[in-house]
Design a protein around this motif. Structure first.
Motif, mmCIF file in Angstrom:
data_model
loop_
_atom_site.group_PDB
_atom_site.id
_atom_site.type_symbol
_atom_site.label_atom_id
_atom_site.label_comp_id
_atom_site.label_asym_id
_atom_site.label_seq_id
_atom_site.Cartn_x
_atom_site.Cartn_y
_atom_site.Cartn_z
ATOM 1 N N GLN A 61 0.842 -1.192 0.000
ATOM 2 C CA GLN A 61 0.000 0.000 0.000
ATOM 3 C C GLN A 61 0.879 1.244 0.000
ATOM 4 O OE1 GLN A 61 -2.288 -0.198 3.599
ATOM 5 N NE2 GLN A 61 -3.743 1.347 2.920
ATOM 6 N N ALA A 75 -4.386 -4.392 8.199
ATOM 7 C CA ALA A 75 -4.570 -3.597 9.412
ATOM 8 C C ALA A 75 -5.583 -2.505 9.157
ATOM 9 C CB ALA A 75 -3.240 -2.983 9.840
ATOM 10 N N GLY A 76 -6.094 -1.940 10.239
ATOM 11 C CA GLY A 76 -7.029 -0.841 10.073
ATOM 12 C C GLY A 76 -7.473 -0.288 11.402
ATOM 13 N N GLU A 91 -11.311 -6.149 9.287
ATOM 14 C CA GLU A 91 -10.247 -5.611 8.434
ATOM 15 C C GLU A 91 -9.634 -6.701 7.553
ATOM 16 O OE1 GLU A 91 -9.195 -2.672 7.622
ATOM 17 O OE2 GLU A 91 -10.429 -1.536 9.019
ATOM 18 N N GLU A 95 -9.868 -6.273 3.554
ATOM 19 C CA GLU A 95 -8.640 -6.033 2.783
ATOM 20 C C GLU A 95 -8.179 -7.233 1.974
ATOM 21 O OE1 GLU A 95 -6.636 -2.480 5.441
ATOM 22 O OE2 GLU A 95 -5.505 -4.319 5.148
ATOM 23 N N GLU A 139 -9.017 3.175 -0.540
ATOM 24 C CA GLU A 139 -7.979 2.218 -0.186
ATOM 25 C C GLU A 139 -7.570 1.422 -1.424
ATOM 26 O OE1 GLU A 139 -7.519 0.010 4.030
ATOM 27 O OE2 GLU A 139 -9.210 -0.643 2.859
#
Ligand SMILES: [Mg+2]
Length: 180
Positions: A61, A75-76, A91, A95, A139
């Motif tokens: 990312q 993660a988040g 998450e 993701e 995202e």
């Protein structure tokens, strides 16, 4: 040494979506005053997700703050009144598309206690089942899976830059070696 800093004044400077910034005037043990710039953060979760064949699911990312593309564990942020374990499952699913049959809490830690209240909760997810990805609108991530041992080697070689990812992978090794 064991002392606390008494807050004499607190000024809210900025209130954002994921953090706010305040400047506290504090009284020191010698009765002098100083200022503390503090980032208030809602907290986050990170997940080491291990597939049936021993791969760890990572996400690449672009991180604007450091102007680099980083390889990290999924993660988040923890939503308001959300339990960290539920945030971790959510998450992971959003993701990577994976749901997990088993989720073990590993640890929680403050990544930057010098200026931020942020706390990160780390989990180990196993018994993964592939489902549908459901990312936030802003995202953009790429999935990069690799053998767990290879990821661990990258930690020791300094090839990760994200602290939560490094810590989580090291802890996951111990958790996976524990007798089930
Ligand atoms: Mg994220």
């Amino acid at each position: 040494m064991n002392y606390e800093e008494r807050t004499m004044k607190s000024n809210k400077i900025y209130e954002g979506h994921i953090l706010s910034l305040r400047v506290d005037t504090v009284e020191l043990p010698d009765q002098k005053y100083s200022k503390r710039e503090i980032v208030e953060h809602v907290g986050a979760v990170g997940v080491v997700a291990i597939t049936e064949d021993g791969q760890v699911v990572l996400v690449r990312q672009y991180r604007k703050a450091v102007e680099k593309s980083l390889l990290e564990i999924p993660a988040g942020l923890v939503n308001a009144s959300e339990e960290p374990g539920l945030a971790a499952k959510r998450e992971l699913q959003e993701e990577t598309g994976y749901t997990c049959g088993r989720l073990d809490f590993m640890t929680e830690f403050y990544p930057s206690p010098g200026f931020s209240t942020e706390k990160i909760h780390l989990f180990l997810a196993r018994d993964l089942v592939q489902g549908e990805v459901n990312r936030d609108d802003d995202e953009f991530l790429e999935l990069e899976s690799m053998p767990f041992e290879e990821a661990l080697r990258k930690v020791y070689l300094g090839e990760f830059s994200d602290a939560k990812t490094m810590l989580a992978l090291l802890l996951a090794k111990d958790f996976m070696e524990e007798v089930e």
